[in-house]
Design a protein around this motif. Sequence first.
Motif, PDB file in Angstrom:
ATOM      1  N   VAL A 155       7.786  12.627 -10.695  1.00 28.43           N
ATOM      2  CA  VAL A 155       7.666  14.105 -10.208  1.00 28.43           C
ATOM      3  C   VAL A 155       7.132  14.903 -11.280  1.00 28.43           C
ATOM      4  O   VAL A 155       6.127  15.651 -11.245  1.00 28.43           O
ATOM      5  N   ALA A 156       7.715  14.430 -12.575  1.00 26.47           N
ATOM      6  CA  ALA A 156       7.260  15.202 -13.655  1.00 26.47           C
ATOM      7  C   ALA A 156       5.581  15.151 -13.945  1.00 26.47           C
ATOM      8  O   ALA A 156       4.921  15.884 -14.198  1.00 26.47           O
ATOM      9  N   THR A 157       5.029  14.009 -13.808  1.00 31.12           N
ATOM     10  CA  THR A 157       3.676  13.423 -14.129  1.00 31.12           C
ATOM     11  C   THR A 157       2.856  13.692 -13.083  1.00 31.12           C
ATOM     12  O   THR A 157       1.450  13.578 -13.109  1.00 31.12           O
ATOM     13  N   GLY A 158       3.177  13.670 -11.815  1.00 33.42           N
ATOM     14  CA  GLY A 158       2.564  13.729 -10.824  1.00 33.42           C
ATOM     15  C   GLY A 158       1.595  12.449 -10.267  1.00 33.42           C
ATOM     16  O   GLY A 158       0.852  12.447  -9.617  1.00 33.42           O
ATOM     17  N   GLN A 159       2.203  11.255 -11.115  1.00 34.32           N
ATOM     18  CA  GLN A 159       1.294  10.045 -11.040  1.00 34.32           C
ATOM     19  C   GLN A 159       2.594   8.926 -10.439  1.00 34.32           C
ATOM     20  O   GLN A 159       3.889   9.022 -10.743  1.00 34.32           O
ATOM     21  N   ALA A 160       2.068   8.229  -9.509  1.00 32.68           N
ATOM     22  CA  ALA A 160       3.089   7.256  -8.995  1.00 32.68           C
ATOM     23  C   ALA A 160       2.368   5.724  -8.943  1.00 32.68           C
ATOM     24  O   ALA A 160       1.158   5.865  -8.875  1.00 32.68           O
ATOM     25  N   LYS A 161       3.061   4.848  -8.426  1.00 32.70           N
ATOM     26  CA  LYS A 161       2.565   3.505  -8.120  1.00 32.70           C
ATOM     27  C   LYS A 161       2.609   3.359  -6.451  1.00 32.70           C
ATOM     28  O   LYS A 161       3.615   3.629  -5.782  1.00 32.70           O
ATOM     29  N   LEU A 162       1.447   2.999  -6.031  1.00 31.27           N
ATOM     30  CA  LEU A 162       1.329   2.681  -4.483  1.00 31.27           C
ATOM     31  C   LEU A 162       1.432   1.126  -4.356  1.00 31.27           C
ATOM     32  O   LEU A 162       0.495   0.477  -4.761  1.00 31.27           O
ATOM     33  N   LYS A 163       2.576   0.679  -3.532  1.00 28.03           N
ATOM     34  CA  LYS A 163       2.458  -0.742  -3.681  1.00 28.03           C
ATOM     35  C   LYS A 163       2.567  -1.229  -2.247  1.00 28.03           C
ATOM     36  O   LYS A 163       3.188  -0.575  -1.137  1.00 28.03           O
ATOM     37  N   ASP A 164       1.427  -2.124  -2.119  1.00 30.48           N
ATOM     38  CA  ASP A 164       1.334  -2.754  -0.794  1.00 30.48           C
ATOM     39  C   ASP A 164       2.199  -3.751  -0.544  1.00 30.48           C
ATOM     40  O   ASP A 164       2.407  -4.748  -1.189  1.00 30.48           O
ATOM     41  N   LEU A 165       2.911  -3.468   0.636  1.00 30.91           N
ATOM     42  CA  LEU A 165       4.106  -4.321   0.971  1.00 30.91           C
ATOM     43  C   LEU A 165       3.703  -5.863   1.254  1.00 30.91           C
ATOM     44  O   LEU A 165       4.600  -6.664   1.368  1.00 30.91           O
ATOM     45  N   GLN A 166       2.430  -5.831   1.873  1.00 32.35           N
ATOM     46  CA  GLN A 166       2.082  -7.245   2.273  1.00 32.35           C
ATOM     47  C   GLN A 166       1.481  -8.310   0.913  1.00 32.35           C
ATOM     48  O   GLN A 166       1.927  -9.276   0.774  1.00 32.35           O
ATOM     49  N   THR A 167       0.662  -7.600   0.076  1.00 33.36           N
ATOM     50  CA  THR A 167       0.082  -8.364  -0.917  1.00 33.36           C
ATOM     51  C   THR A 167       1.045  -8.233  -2.258  1.00 33.36           C
ATOM     52  O   THR A 167       0.740  -8.824  -3.313  1.00 33.36           O
ATOM     53  N   ARG A 168       1.929  -7.154  -2.342  1.00 26.12           N
ATOM     54  CA  ARG A 168       2.813  -6.939  -3.186  1.00 26.12           C
ATOM     55  C   ARG A 168       1.872  -6.167  -4.456  1.00 26.12           C
ATOM     56  O   ARG A 168       2.649  -6.041  -5.526  1.00 26.12           O
ATOM     57  N   GLU A 169       0.719  -6.020  -4.114  1.00 25.83           N
ATOM     58  CA  GLU A 169      -0.155  -5.296  -5.323  1.00 25.83           C
ATOM     59  C   GLU A 169       0.153  -3.999  -5.640  1.00 25.83           C
ATOM     60  O   GLU A 169       0.482  -3.339  -4.634  1.00 25.83           O
ATOM     61  N   GLU A 170       0.319  -3.344  -6.909  1.00 25.97           N
ATOM     62  CA  GLU A 170       0.696  -2.155  -7.273  1.00 25.97           C
ATOM     63  C   GLU A 170      -0.725  -1.491  -7.883  1.00 25.97           C
ATOM     64  O   GLU A 170      -1.339  -2.015  -8.558  1.00 25.97           O
ATOM     65  N   THR A 171      -0.874  -0.217  -7.255  1.00 29.09           N
ATOM     66  CA  THR A 171      -2.089   0.357  -7.590  1.00 29.09           C
ATOM     67  C   THR A 171      -1.570   1.964  -8.206  1.00 29.09           C
ATOM     68  O   THR A 171      -0.919   2.529  -7.424  1.00 29.09           O
ATOM     69  N   PRO A 172      -2.152   2.618  -9.323  1.00 32.25           N
ATOM     70  CA  PRO A 172      -1.695   3.846  -9.669  1.00 32.25           C
ATOM     71  C   PRO A 172      -2.353   5.058  -8.545  1.00 32.25           C
ATOM     72  O   PRO A 172      -3.275   4.730  -8.271  1.00 32.25           O
ATOM     73  N   VAL A 173      -1.423   5.778  -8.237  1.00 31.52           N
ATOM     74  CA  VAL A 173      -2.091   6.940  -7.484  1.00 31.52           C
ATOM     75  C   VAL A 173      -1.356   8.216  -7.790  1.00 31.52           C
ATOM     76  O   VAL A 173      -0.363   8.535  -8.169  1.00 31.52           O
ATOM     77  N   ALA A 174      -2.383   9.335  -7.939  1.00 35.39           N
ATOM     78  CA  ALA A 174      -1.738  10.662  -7.978  1.00 35.39           C
ATOM     79  C   ALA A 174      -0.925  11.053  -6.720  1.00 35.39           C
ATOM     80  O   ALA A 174      -1.615  10.930  -5.617  1.00 35.39           O
TER      81      ALA A 174
END
Length: 426
Positions: free
Chosen positions: A397-416
């Motif tokens: 919440v403080a940085t406005g940045q989070a991780k988007l986790k694909d629940l199939q591949t388990r891959e995580e990518t950063p997202v604003a």
Amino acid sequence: MHHGRGSGIYAGVKINGVKGMNDVLPADVARWHEMESVAREVFALYGYREVRTPAVEHAALFARGVGEATDIVNKEMYVFEDKGEELLALRPEGTAGTVRAFIEHGAFVEGPQKWFYMGPMFRRERPQKGRYRQFHQIGCEAFGVAEPYLDAEQIALLADYFARLGVTAELKLNSVGDAQCRPAYLADLKAYLVANQGALCADCKDRIERNPLRVLDCKVESCQPVLEKAPRLLERLCEPCRTHFDQVKAGLDALGVAYRIEPRLVRGLDYYVRTAYEFTSDALGSQSAVAGGGRYDRLVETLGGPPTPGIGFALGEERLSMILEKVGRAAPERRPAVFFVSADATGALEGLRLAAALRRAGIACELDPRGGKMKAQFKQAERVGARWAVVLGGNEVATGQAKLKDLQTREETPVALSELAARVAG
Ligand code: ATP
Ligand code: MG
């Protein structure tokens, strides 16, 4: 599906649903939406417009409009006195109410009309597979045209509808004649049935006087030999009925709709004339009819309207749903795109806010309002079939940045977080 039935472990008094009346649970509703949305789509292509009439009508409407001699009215109708004032009935079918509305609102002044309806019907039958006490029908009624190409067009509409749904159904076709050719035939049929009644079931014997055509429709095995050899109306049609029937067939041939002539197919009511048809499916077992239709050129008149020919059909949604289930055409339920997992109280509130924002943008999302352990929340995300998960806590919440986790591949990518909606859309 019946968790806890009869288990008696809870304190309250459990009241089950009424026998023969079914719940359609959320997991099955997608199939119902498909049946109904494809109907709306296909019927509109043919110029049919939807009408919605009440589930309750005056009992007299069905006595006249379906017929006192029919099982439907005679034995199966739910009739009740409305606080001792009027005799009302739960509708056992949709045609009578549709015709009533057509007459009551003077729709006939506008010339030929094509209407359709869908909704629950009620018949107090013995519940069994494919036969219920509340069931649902989708039906079409076309008013004001007696010519046979309308019949062919309506039958083709139904064939199109089944094709769109990926369903194979066999079309059975017959003509039940009219006031010209039927009376003489009925006299012969009655005489034949009386002469052979020793070999007929109790229901058949009962119907010889009341509704002899209906006897031909009997499904009891031991009646078949007599019924096979019964006189056939199809061989005795008067000239106009014969020509009409030939043109219905020519229309179907031109439209590429295959049919089988079934001389024993009837609609056992007086105002039914000429074209009678039925679609059946092997996927159904003994209750094989999925839709039945016929021409009713005298019905509007019988119910107090001006002479107006008509033809209609009704299709059973429970039976169609059973077929769709067999051919594996269950439309997928909508799954949430994003599941918000909260790491702390700040993240929980942000999840609530973000979910609302995404939903306003037309993106389905979920969160677990119970919060709790993140592992449990991820489990919940998988259970509801979410495509992505986003963990939110004070830091995100403080940085406005989070991780988007694909629940199939388990891959995580950063997202604003400000770009989340754009990332998961489509
Ligand atoms: P059936 O010979 O199967 O009893 P019907 O002649 O009574 O049919 P219609 O009144 O013509 O049927 O209704 C049209 C369609 O509605 C049927 O083909 C069937 O798919 C469905 N239907 C009729 N009665 C029931 C019921 N009690 N439960 C579920 N579906 C039904
Ligand atoms: Mg029936």
